[in-house]
Design an enzyme around this catalytic site. Structure first.
Site, PDB file in Angstrom:
ATOM      1  N   HIS A   1      23.225   0.865  12.442  1.00  0.00           N
ATOM      2  CA  HIS A   1      24.608   1.386  12.756  1.00  0.00           C
ATOM      3  C   HIS A   1      25.140   0.838  13.836  1.00  0.00           C
ATOM      4  CE1 HIS A   1      24.228   4.595   9.834  1.00  0.00           C
ATOM      5  NE2 HIS A   1      22.823   4.709  10.201  1.00  0.00           N
TER       6      HIS A   1
ATOM      7  N   ALA B   1      -0.820  -1.610   8.882  1.00  0.00           N
ATOM      8  CA  ALA B   1      -0.490  -0.116   8.717  1.00  0.00           C
ATOM      9  C   ALA B   1       0.334   0.445   9.884  1.00  0.00           C
ATOM     10  CB  ALA B   1      -1.738   0.547   8.753  1.00  0.00           C
TER      11      ALA B   1
ATOM     12  N   LYS C   1      -1.369 -13.717  20.022  1.00  0.00           N
ATOM     13  CA  LYS C   1      -1.962 -15.136  19.745  1.00  0.00           C
ATOM     14  C   LYS C   1      -1.541 -16.114  18.417  1.00  0.00           C
ATOM     15  CE  LYS C   1      -5.909 -13.317  17.039  1.00  0.00           C
ATOM     16  NZ  LYS C   1      -7.437 -13.358  16.742  1.00  0.00           N
TER      17      LYS C   1
ATOM     18  N   ASN D   1       0.652  -1.186  -0.126  1.00  0.00           N
ATOM     19  CA  ASN D   1       0.125  -0.119   0.119  1.00  0.00           C
ATOM     20  C   ASN D   1       0.960   1.429   0.065  1.00  0.00           C
ATOM     21  OD1 ASN D   1      -2.349   1.698   0.395  1.00  0.00           O
ATOM     22  ND2 ASN D   1      -3.303  -0.035   1.624  1.00  0.00           N
TER      23      ASN D   1
ATOM     24  N   ALA E   1      -1.122  -3.246  13.306  1.00  0.00           N
ATOM     25  CA  ALA E   1      -1.043  -1.961  12.970  1.00  0.00           C
ATOM     26  C   ALA E   1      -0.141  -1.326  14.124  1.00  0.00           C
ATOM     27  CB  ALA E   1      -2.201  -1.263  12.664  1.00  0.00           C
TER      28      ALA E   1
END
Length: 192
Positions: free
Chosen positions: A124, A149, A190, A94, A167
């Site tokens: 780093h 997302a 879960k 997306n 998300a």
């Protein structure tokens, strides 16, 4: 303390991808900027694409390998090098996905990636004296995984088959297959 390698037998991209700590004083370090500039130029065309076919064509040029016709990527899309991104088939990515692929990113078949996801395969050293050096740690997202997302996948992480990253999660450790992880840092919520 991390150890810097002073031998330059391999290409700098291969050395970083293999996990070598490469100092900014390395004589080949300039090649990173050249490859990044190439990516910046190609991303202009990719992000100006008007069709999904054009996006795939431009991304194929950027990654130096054919992006399958079953893969869908929505722009804007951002990546810093491009040549270390390996994509399978039937992938959905997306908008606003950010990838740092210097350490290598592999996305297998049937993966879904939500908007604003970060896949960061480079880091780093912690030591202040070496902090400007680079270390590559590959990211591997296995078949049928779903990255929600705003999630961030950190260097060296493997997301198992059929796993779900919730998300907003920040994933710093491998995600077992058929689990749902969430939180900061991400933990198993879960099994599926």
């Amino acid at each position: 303390m991390s150890k810097l390698n002073t031998e330059n037998k391999q290409d700098i991209f291969d050395r970083i991808k293999s996990g070598e700590v490469v100092s900014y004083t390395d004589p080949d370090f300039y090649k990173l900027a050249l490859q990044s500039e190439r990516a910046i130029g190609l991303l202009v065309g990719l992000n100006a694409s008007k069709t999904l076919d054009d996006i795939r064509k431009n991304l194929s040029e950027l990654t130096e390998s054919k992006v399958d016709d079953t893969t869908t990527i929505y722009t804007p899309f951002s990546i810093n090098y491009g040549k270390n991104l390996k994509l399978g088939k039937n992938i959905f990515i997306n908008q606003n996905c950010q990838m740092l692929d210097l350490g290598g990113i592999t996305i297998e078949d049937d993966v879904m990636i939500g908007p604003r996801v970060n896949l960061l395969s480079e880091t780093h050293p912690v030591e202040p004296e070496q902090r400007e050096a680079l270390i590559g740690k590959p990211i591997h997202i296995k078949k049928h995984a779903w990255i929600g997302a705003g999630a961030t996948i950190l260097p060296g992480v493997t997301v198992g088959e059929h796993a779900v990253v919730a998300a907003g999660a920040v994933v710093s450790k491998d995600v077992p297959s058929r689990t749902v992880v969430g939180g900061v840092p991400a933990k198993v919520i879960k099994t599926i």
